[in-house]
Design a protein around this motif. Structure first.
Motif, mmCIF file in Angstrom:
data_model
loop_
_atom_site.group_PDB
_atom_site.id
_atom_site.type_symbol
_atom_site.label_atom_id
_atom_site.label_comp_id
_atom_site.label_asym_id
_atom_site.label_seq_id
_atom_site.Cartn_x
_atom_site.Cartn_y
_atom_site.Cartn_z
ATOM 1 N N LYS A 113 -2.471 -3.436 7.037
ATOM 2 C CA LYS A 113 -2.372 -3.130 8.463
ATOM 3 C C LYS A 113 -2.817 -1.708 8.769
ATOM 4 O O LYS A 113 -3.418 -1.436 9.812
ATOM 5 N N TRP A 114 -2.578 -0.788 7.811
ATOM 6 C CA TRP A 114 -2.855 0.624 8.075
ATOM 7 C C TRP A 114 -4.052 1.165 7.312
ATOM 8 O O TRP A 114 -4.678 2.134 7.742
ATOM 9 N N PHE A 115 -4.375 0.554 6.177
ATOM 10 C CA PHE A 115 -5.439 1.121 5.337
ATOM 11 C C PHE A 115 -6.546 0.129 4.979
ATOM 12 O O PHE A 115 -7.494 0.503 4.300
ATOM 13 N N GLY A 116 -6.421 -1.127 5.394
ATOM 14 C CA GLY A 116 -7.371 -2.135 4.966
ATOM 15 C C GLY A 116 -6.894 -2.805 3.683
ATOM 16 O O GLY A 116 -5.936 -2.354 3.040
ATOM 17 N N ALA A 117 -7.553 -3.878 3.300
ATOM 18 C CA ALA A 117 -7.136 -4.642 2.123
ATOM 19 C C ALA A 117 -7.128 -3.760 0.874
ATOM 20 O O ALA A 117 -8.102 -3.050 0.602
ATOM 21 N N PRO A 118 -6.045 -3.767 0.105
ATOM 22 C CA PRO A 118 -5.971 -2.935 -1.100
ATOM 23 C C PRO A 118 -6.864 -3.475 -2.207
ATOM 24 O O PRO A 118 -6.976 -4.688 -2.388
ATOM 25 N N ASP A 119 -7.516 -2.572 -2.945
ATOM 26 C CA ASP A 119 -8.313 -3.000 -4.094
ATOM 27 C C ASP A 119 -7.431 -3.021 -5.337
ATOM 28 O O ASP A 119 -6.225 -2.735 -5.282
ATOM 29 N N GLU A 120 -8.015 -3.349 -6.480
ATOM 30 C CA GLU A 120 -7.234 -3.488 -7.700
ATOM 31 C C GLU A 120 -6.589 -2.169 -8.118
ATOM 32 O O GLU A 120 -5.455 -2.145 -8.621
ATOM 33 N N ALA A 121 -7.299 -1.058 -7.916
ATOM 34 C CA ALA A 121 -6.753 0.247 -8.291
ATOM 35 C C ALA A 121 -5.497 0.570 -7.476
ATOM 36 O O ALA A 121 -4.504 1.085 -8.013
ATOM 37 N N VAL A 122 -5.539 0.240 -6.193
ATOM 38 C CA VAL A 122 -4.389 0.495 -5.331
ATOM 39 C C VAL A 122 -3.218 -0.401 -5.716
ATOM 40 O O VAL A 122 -2.068 0.053 -5.822
ATOM 41 N N LEU A 123 -3.478 -1.668 -5.946
ATOM 42 C CA LEU A 123 -2.411 -2.586 -6.344
ATOM 43 C C LEU A 123 -1.777 -2.156 -7.655
ATOM 44 O O LEU A 123 -0.554 -2.223 -7.830
ATOM 45 N N THR A 124 -2.606 -1.684 -8.580
ATOM 46 C CA THR A 124 -2.087 -1.202 -9.864
ATOM 47 C C THR A 124 -1.186 0.011 -9.653
ATOM 48 O O THR A 124 -0.128 0.136 -10.292
ATOM 49 N N PHE A 125 -1.593 0.915 -8.769
ATOM 50 C CA PHE A 125 -0.777 2.104 -8.483
ATOM 51 C C PHE A 125 0.634 1.690 -8.034
ATOM 52 O O PHE A 125 1.634 2.249 -8.519
ATOM 53 N N PHE A 126 0.715 0.733 -7.116
ATOM 54 C CA PHE A 126 2.024 0.352 -6.599
ATOM 55 C C PHE A 126 2.852 -0.439 -7.610
ATOM 56 O O PHE A 126 4.072 -0.286 -7.677
ATOM 57 N N LEU A 127 2.195 -1.249 -8.411
ATOM 58 C CA LEU A 127 2.927 -1.961 -9.453
ATOM 59 C C LEU A 127 3.477 -0.998 -10.490
ATOM 60 O O LEU A 127 4.563 -1.197 -11.044
ATOM 61 N N GLN A 128 2.735 0.064 -10.779
ATOM 62 C CA GLN A 128 3.208 1.069 -11.728
ATOM 63 C C GLN A 128 4.273 1.962 -11.115
ATOM 64 O O GLN A 128 5.141 2.478 -11.834
ATOM 65 N N SER A 129 4.228 2.139 -9.804
ATOM 66 C CA SER A 129 5.233 2.971 -9.130
ATOM 67 C C SER A 129 6.566 2.243 -8.997
ATOM 68 O O SER A 129 7.636 2.865 -9.041
#
Length: 264
Positions: free
Chosen positions: A244-260
């Motif tokens: 909604k705020w940044f556009g569809a997350p790519d794999e790098a972004v999804l990995t960041f949140f899963l690691q966080s």
């Protein structure tokens, strides 16, 4: 009570109606919902308090807000005063210039070899001829001051009160480079008429995950905040929140949140 930054789109901002909105605000709303459920207090009222960048973390330290829903960078120095949630976004300082900025300045800031004759000026000389701006009281201001001091570059730095003021100063020629968190720079220029007259460089000068801010020595509350964020980051619903705020997350972004996210 929840605090929010009124002028740091897309993370946290005041809508025309006066209420808060943004990515970090939506995360805080999710946290509030879970705390209501945990405490079985469905009628628990949430009061939103605007907190300007100039106020720093004083409202948190003074107990005026329980959780500050802004994109504040986590540093060891800041942790002497306040505590932070797990990271909510992978951010970093970037540079904004006018589109007609000299190629030599762009080369220096991008860390590229010079595209023109190298005898005209050294990188340090190019930078010391510039006027930089940064929002006062932010981590970007601290970083810029330290970098200029370390490299002994006597460039002029003009602090501004807001990101909008920084962009306006750049457009009007008052400054040559405006430094700030890249997502906020992008959002600040998204709807202005002169956006084609500006450019935001791809380079990140710092690695600054940002987080929600809360008071020190309140481990139970921090546990509730981190638990809510962790569960949300692992859910399919979170991708919609992010998009909604940044556009569809790519794999790098999804990995960041899963690691966080912390395991239950």
């Amino acid at each position: 009570m929840l605090g929010y930054r009124p002028d740091v789109r897309p993370f946290s901002f005041a809508e025309q109606s006066g209420g808060p909105a943004g990515y970090s605000v939506s995360l805080c709303q999710k946290i509030a919902e879970e705390i209501r459920a945990e405490l079985n207090l469905s009628d628990l009222e949430i009061e939103w308090v605007p907190v300007t960048v100039g106020e720093g973390f004083d409202p948190v330290v003074q107990g005026k807000v329980d959780l500050l829903c802004g994109p504040d960078a986590v540093t060891l120095e800041r942790r002497k005063t306040v505590s932070f949630s797990i990271p909510i976004y992978p951010s970093g300082v970037a540079a904004m210039l006018r589109a007609d900025a000299p190629p030599a300045l762009r080369d220096v800031l991008e860390g590229r070899p010079p595209s023109g004759p190298i005898w005209r000026a050294s990188p340090a000389h190019i930078l010391e001829e510039q006027t930089f701006s940064v929002v006062a009281g932010t981590s970007a201001e601290t970083w810029l001051s330290e970098r200029l001091k370390y490299f002994q570059i006597p460039a002029e730095v003009v602090p501004v009160e807001s990101f909008e003021a920084g962009v306006r100063g750049l457009l009007e020629g008052a400054t040559d480079v405006f430094f700030g968190p890249r997502p906020i720079l992008v959002e600040t220029t998204a709807e202005i008429e002169e956006k084609d007259s500006l450019m935001i460089l791809q380079r990140f000068f710092t690695h600054e995950p940002v987080a929600l801010t809360l008071a020190r020595n309140d481990d139970d509350f921090r546990l509730s905040v981190d638990r809510s964020l962790s569960r949300h980051f692992r859910s399919s619903e979170f991708q919609d929140t992010y998009a909604k705020w940044f556009g569809a997350p790519d794999e790098a972004v999804l990995t960041f949140f899963l690691q966080s996210a912390l395991p239950d």
